[in-house]
Design a protein around this motif. Structure first.
Motif, PDB file in Angstrom:
ATOM      1  N   GLN A 356       0.709  -1.161   0.196  1.00  0.00           N
ATOM      2  CA  GLN A 356       0.095   0.094  -0.011  1.00  0.00           C
ATOM      3  C   GLN A 356       0.929   1.198   0.146  1.00  0.00           C
ATOM      4  OE1 GLN A 356      -3.319  -0.273  -0.324  1.00  0.00           O
ATOM      5  NE2 GLN A 356      -2.903  -2.568  -0.381  1.00  0.00           N
ATOM      6  N   VAL A 357       2.230   1.095   0.272  1.00  0.00           N
ATOM      7  CA  VAL A 357       2.951   2.431   0.125  1.00  0.00           C
ATOM      8  C   VAL A 357       3.208   2.714  -1.171  1.00  0.00           C
ATOM      9  CG1 VAL A 357       5.227   3.015   0.529  1.00  0.00           C
ATOM     10  CG2 VAL A 357       4.418   1.450   2.218  1.00  0.00           C
ATOM     11  N   LYS A 358       3.118   3.973  -1.455  1.00  0.00           N
ATOM     12  CA  LYS A 358       2.978   4.620  -2.610  1.00  0.00           C
ATOM     13  C   LYS A 358       4.471   4.719  -3.344  1.00  0.00           C
ATOM     14  CE  LYS A 358      -1.252   7.242  -2.137  1.00  0.00           C
ATOM     15  NZ  LYS A 358      -1.833   8.672  -2.098  1.00  0.00           N
ATOM     16  N   SER A 359       5.395   4.969  -2.589  1.00  0.00           N
ATOM     17  CA  SER A 359       6.832   5.263  -2.977  1.00  0.00           C
ATOM     18  C   SER A 359       7.403   3.771  -3.331  1.00  0.00           C
ATOM     19  CB  SER A 359       7.699   6.028  -2.298  1.00  0.00           C
ATOM     20  OG  SER A 359       8.876   6.002  -2.493  1.00  0.00           O
ATOM     21  N   ASP A 360       7.778   3.758  -4.609  1.00  0.00           N
ATOM     22  CA  ASP A 360       8.472   2.291  -4.776  1.00  0.00           C
ATOM     23  C   ASP A 360      10.002   2.230  -4.250  1.00  0.00           C
ATOM     24  OD1 ASP A 360       6.659   1.120  -6.150  1.00  0.00           O
ATOM     25  OD2 ASP A 360       7.256   2.181  -8.268  1.00  0.00           O
ATOM     26  N   LEU A 361      10.572   3.426  -3.822  1.00  0.00           N
ATOM     27  CA  LEU A 361      11.822   3.759  -3.144  1.00  0.00           C
ATOM     28  C   LEU A 361      11.967   3.220  -1.811  1.00  0.00           C
ATOM     29  CD1 LEU A 361      13.066   7.135  -4.685  1.00  0.00           C
ATOM     30  CD2 LEU A 361      13.815   4.814  -5.283  1.00  0.00           C
ATOM     31  N   VAL A 362      10.942   3.322  -1.266  1.00  0.00           N
ATOM     32  CA  VAL A 362      11.022   2.941   0.356  1.00  0.00           C
ATOM     33  C   VAL A 362      10.062   1.672   0.585  1.00  0.00           C
ATOM     34  CG1 VAL A 362      11.124   5.337   0.881  1.00  0.00           C
ATOM     35  CG2 VAL A 362       8.938   4.464   0.970  1.00  0.00           C
ATOM     36  N   LYS A 363       9.387   1.192  -0.368  1.00  0.00           N
ATOM     37  CA  LYS A 363       8.731  -0.174  -0.299  1.00  0.00           C
ATOM     38  C   LYS A 363       9.400  -1.216  -0.013  1.00  0.00           C
ATOM     39  CE  LYS A 363       5.198  -0.196  -2.939  1.00  0.00           C
ATOM     40  NZ  LYS A 363       4.242  -0.532  -4.257  1.00  0.00           N
ATOM     41  N   GLN A 364       9.164  -1.813   1.192  1.00  0.00           N
ATOM     42  CA  GLN A 364      10.022  -3.209   1.578  1.00  0.00           C
ATOM     43  C   GLN A 364       9.532  -4.489   0.741  1.00  0.00           C
ATOM     44  OE1 GLN A 364      12.706  -3.324   3.658  1.00  0.00           O
ATOM     45  NE2 GLN A 364      12.319  -1.228   3.965  1.00  0.00           N
ATOM     46  N   ASN A 365      10.500  -5.329   0.218  1.00  0.00           N
ATOM     47  CA  ASN A 365      10.235  -6.385  -1.003  1.00  0.00           C
ATOM     48  C   ASN A 365      10.601  -7.758   0.077  1.00  0.00           C
ATOM     49  OD1 ASN A 365       9.624  -8.118  -2.871  1.00  0.00           O
ATOM     50  ND2 ASN A 365      11.120  -7.111  -4.097  1.00  0.00           N
ATOM     51  N   TYR A 366       9.337  -8.284   0.669  1.00  0.00           N
ATOM     52  CA  TYR A 366       9.521  -9.325   1.155  1.00  0.00           C
ATOM     53  C   TYR A 366       9.107 -10.770   0.381  1.00  0.00           C
ATOM     54  CZ  TYR A 366      10.195  -6.813   5.598  1.00  0.00           C
ATOM     55  OH  TYR A 366      10.192  -5.893   6.451  1.00  0.00           O
ATOM     56  N   TYR A 367       8.838 -10.408  -0.857  1.00  0.00           N
ATOM     57  CA  TYR A 367       8.477 -11.558  -1.961  1.00  0.00           C
ATOM     58  C   TYR A 367       9.466 -12.729  -2.036  1.00  0.00           C
ATOM     59  CZ  TYR A 367       4.246  -9.116  -3.090  1.00  0.00           C
ATOM     60  OH  TYR A 367       2.768  -8.651  -2.703  1.00  0.00           O
ATOM     61  N   ASP A 368      10.771 -12.489  -1.748  1.00  0.00           N
ATOM     62  CA  ASP A 368      11.713 -13.548  -2.160  1.00  0.00           C
ATOM     63  C   ASP A 368      11.596 -14.525  -0.991  1.00  0.00           C
ATOM     64  OD1 ASP A 368      12.656 -11.557  -0.134  1.00  0.00           O
ATOM     65  OD2 ASP A 368      14.656 -11.962  -0.644  1.00  0.00           O
ATOM     66  N   LEU A 369      11.299 -13.634   0.352  1.00  0.00           N
ATOM     67  CA  LEU A 369      11.161 -14.877   1.658  1.00  0.00           C
ATOM     68  C   LEU A 369       9.636 -15.683   1.364  1.00  0.00           C
ATOM     69  CD1 LEU A 369      11.671 -15.665   4.678  1.00  0.00           C
ATOM     70  CD2 LEU A 369      10.853 -13.507   5.268  1.00  0.00           C
ATOM     71  N   ILE A 370       8.677 -14.829   0.791  1.00  0.00           N
ATOM     72  CA  ILE A 370       7.514 -15.599   0.717  1.00  0.00           C
ATOM     73  C   ILE A 370       7.636 -16.611  -0.202  1.00  0.00           C
ATOM     74  CG2 ILE A 370       5.117 -15.123  -0.020  1.00  0.00           C
ATOM     75  CD1 ILE A 370       5.321 -12.426   1.181  1.00  0.00           C
ATOM     76  N   ALA A 371       8.321 -16.424  -1.181  1.00  0.00           N
ATOM     77  CA  ALA A 371       8.666 -17.677  -2.268  1.00  0.00           C
ATOM     78  C   ALA A 371       9.466 -18.658  -1.557  1.00  0.00           C
ATOM     79  CB  ALA A 371       9.434 -16.987  -3.327  1.00  0.00           C
ATOM     80  N   THR A 372      10.379 -18.539  -0.669  1.00  0.00           N
ATOM     81  CA  THR A 372      11.127 -19.620  -0.235  1.00  0.00           C
ATOM     82  C   THR A 372      10.237 -20.163   0.862  1.00  0.00           C
ATOM     83  OG1 THR A 372      13.134 -18.183  -0.341  1.00  0.00           O
ATOM     84  CG2 THR A 372      12.992 -19.950   1.180  1.00  0.00           C
TER      85      THR A 372
END
Length: 412
Positions: A356-372
């Motif tokens: 939901q965070v608008k700025s891509d620069l500060v958005k955390q990306n946990y999808y690699d952990l979710i994939a694992t």
């Protein structure tokens, strides 16, 4: 008529602060400046500036025009200013390049053109006057450096030397100088107001005697010496944070027994202070250390218990990388599906918030952990989708970074 009178009064009042500032020789031939300095038997104050330098403009607009500055400088120096990118300024920039570390640089020279003192950067009026007065009185940076290198370590010399280094923006050696000075005095002297004002802000090493003394006496610093508790806690926590970070970094990158033993001994020292919980952020740092202890012991269940405890109390709210790395470490090693599902629930909800965070620069990306996590749970289709989202978000971050720094425009 009244309006005219008010305007006149404002002009007069304004001229009480501005309008009687430093009278400069502006980009005049250097030979003429030297001649005047010798004739008047005065030192030369030289403002080394460039037209594109913001702090240079700040000095010229806000500091040099002040009456108190003008009164002092006009009485004591031949004042000159040079654009370092044109005329004699280019020659002087080359001549004094060892002293001109950036812009503005402010030099004090004798009638033969020898540098007596130097300062750099934007200076407040009182600091500029004090700095050049010190240089004029023999407390110049070269003189103090020579004195220091000769082994003089009294308080006044250290105080003046540190002030000169600060004024010249040559600050890289100050922590060592302060540390060496502290080693020459009893710890009780750290409660001397004058000494504290000199050394206090440099006490950041948790392994040092001075840090441990201040930590133990923090209540007295707050109530007896009127030291700002918030600033002191932040200083101590920053130093402790760097120490904890070093232990985690080193222990995750080596298996050398001697190194690990040394880190364990350091961790014991830190833990002794952290468990007292007298400084903000210490509970968070203690938690990170506990999790690292479990990792070193091969106790994955312990790591899981500690990080879930930390998340329940929001201790690691601003430690996203550490949280992510810890959850990934547990995910890759545990065989307990309850643990995996629990982590998936926590991280899944976290990622929903991040999306939901608008700025891509500060958005955390946990999808690699979710994939694992999905892979470990045998849900390969979900793992593939999560991996695609991870790569997509990373590309969006890179695109936002390129846009921010104009890389896309350069390609066009």
């Amino acid at each position: 008529m009244k309006r005219l009178l008010i305007i006149c009064m404002l002009v007069v009042l304004g001229n009480g602060v501005f309008g009687q500032g430093i009278e400069f020789m502006d980009n005049e031939p250097w030979s003429k400046v030297l001649q005047r300095a010798k004739e008047q038997n005065q030192l030369i104050f030289m403002d080394c500036y460039t037209v594109w330098c913001g702090p240079c403009k700040g000095l010229a607009q806000d500091v040099f025009p002040q009456k108190q500055v003008g009164d002092f400088f006009n009485a004591h120096f031949v004042n000159v200013k040079y654009d370092m990118e044109k005329g004699d300024g280019k020659m002087l920039r080359e001549k004094y390049k060892e002293y001109i570390i950036g812009f503005p640089t402010l030099l004090l020279l004798d009638g033969d053109g020898n540098v007596v003192h130097q300062m750099a950067g934007y200076q407040k009026a009182e600091n500029l006057i004090a700095g050049m007065k010190a240089g004029m009185e023999g407390k110049s940076l070269p003189a103090l450096q020579k004195k220091y290198e000769a082994g003089v370590r009294d308080f006044e010399t250290i105080r003046d030397y540190v002030a000169a280094l600060n004024g010249a923006f040559k600050r890289e050696n100050i922590p060592t100088i302060i540390s060496e000075f502290i080693a020459t005095i009893p710890m009780e002297k750290l409660k001397d107001k004058e000494i504290w004002n000199l050394v206090g802000k440099y006490i950041t090493d948790p392994y040092s005697e001075a840090y441990q003394y201040v930590f133990k006496e923090i209540e007295k610093y707050q109530y007896r010496m009127d030291v700002n508790r918030y600033d002191l806690e932040r200083q101590l926590a920053d130093g402790m944070g760097r120490a904890v970070k070093e232990i985690i970094r080193v222990t995750t990158s080596t298996t050398d027994p001697d190194t690990l033993k040394m880190m364990a001994e350091k961790a014991d020292i830190l833990r002794g202070m952290l468990i007292q919980n007298t400084v903000k952020r210490f509970p968070m740092l203690l938690c990170k250390l506990r999790i690292n202890d479990c990792r070193l012991a091969g106790d994955v269940e312990g790591m899981y218990s500690w990080i879930m405890f930390a998340d329940d109390l929001n201790l690691l709210n601003y430690e996203n990388d550490f949280r992510g790395d810890t959850y990934m470490y547990i995910t890759e090693r545990t065989k307990d599906k309850k643990v995996l599902n629990s982590i998936l629930d926590v991280i899944g909800k976290q990622q929903e918030k991040e999306d939901q965070v608008k700025s891509d620069l500060v958005k955390q990306n946990y999808y690699d952990l979710i994939a694992t996590l999905y892979t470990r749970l045998g849900r390969k289709d979900k793992a593939v989708d999560a991996r695609k989202k991870y790569e997509q978000l990373e590309e969006e971050k890179k695109a936002a970074m390129r846009k921010l720094f104009g890389a896309d425009k350069d390609k066009k």
